[in-house]
Design a protein around this motif. Sequence first.
Motif, mmCIF file in Angstrom:
data_model
loop_
_atom_site.group_PDB
_atom_site.id
_atom_site.type_symbol
_atom_site.label_atom_id
_atom_site.label_comp_id
_atom_site.label_asym_id
_atom_site.label_seq_id
_atom_site.Cartn_x
_atom_site.Cartn_y
_atom_site.Cartn_z
ATOM 1 N N UNK A 189 0.791 -1.226 0.000
ATOM 2 C CA UNK A 189 0.000 0.000 0.000
ATOM 3 C C UNK A 189 0.822 1.274 0.000
ATOM 4 N N UNK A 190 2.139 1.136 -0.063
ATOM 5 C CA UNK A 190 3.008 2.309 -0.078
ATOM 6 C C UNK A 190 4.238 2.014 -0.935
ATOM 7 N N UNK A 191 4.828 3.066 -1.443
ATOM 8 C CA UNK A 191 6.033 2.942 -2.257
ATOM 9 C C UNK A 191 7.117 3.824 -1.654
ATOM 10 N N UNK A 192 8.294 3.238 -1.455
ATOM 11 C CA UNK A 192 9.458 4.015 -1.033
ATOM 12 C C UNK A 192 10.121 4.584 -2.273
ATOM 13 N N UNK A 193 10.518 5.833 -2.180
ATOM 14 C CA UNK A 193 11.111 6.529 -3.321
ATOM 15 C C UNK A 193 12.434 7.135 -2.881
ATOM 16 N N UNK A 194 13.493 6.881 -3.641
ATOM 17 C CA UNK A 194 14.790 7.491 -3.393
ATOM 18 C C UNK A 194 14.984 8.591 -4.412
ATOM 19 N N UNK A 195 15.359 9.761 -3.905
ATOM 20 C CA UNK A 195 15.477 10.949 -4.737
ATOM 21 C C UNK A 195 16.927 11.305 -5.022
ATOM 22 N N UNK A 196 17.122 11.914 -6.180
ATOM 23 C CA UNK A 196 18.418 12.484 -6.516
ATOM 24 C C UNK A 196 18.656 13.684 -5.606
#
Length: 93
Positions: A75-82
Motif C-alpha cells: 500500500x506504499x512505495x518508497x522513493x529514493x530521490x536524486x
Amino acid sequence: MPIEDSIDLHTFAPRDIPSVVEEYLTEAQARGFDEVRVIHGRGKGVQRQVVRRVLSRHPAVRDYRDAPATRGGWGATLVWLEPPPPGESDPRA
C-alpha cells in the motif's frame, strides 16, 4: 501541502494524484530529502499504477520499490530521490 518524509494520497481526489505526486517529489527533492514514502493504499492497485507512472518519468526519482510490511507494504512505495541540483535547495528545509 506540508512537505514531510511521506505523503498519504487518501485525502486527494484520484484525478489530482498525478499532479500532487509530481509537485510533492519536486518539493521533497528541493528540501533535501533522499527518501520519501508515498502512501497510495492497497485496493485494486489503480492508484499504485498511477503513482508508479509518475515515478518512472519524474527527473527527481533515482529508484523506487514497494515499502516493507512495517512501512505499508504493497500500500506504499518508497522513493529514493536524486540530490537537489546545486543552488536549488530550499533554505526552509
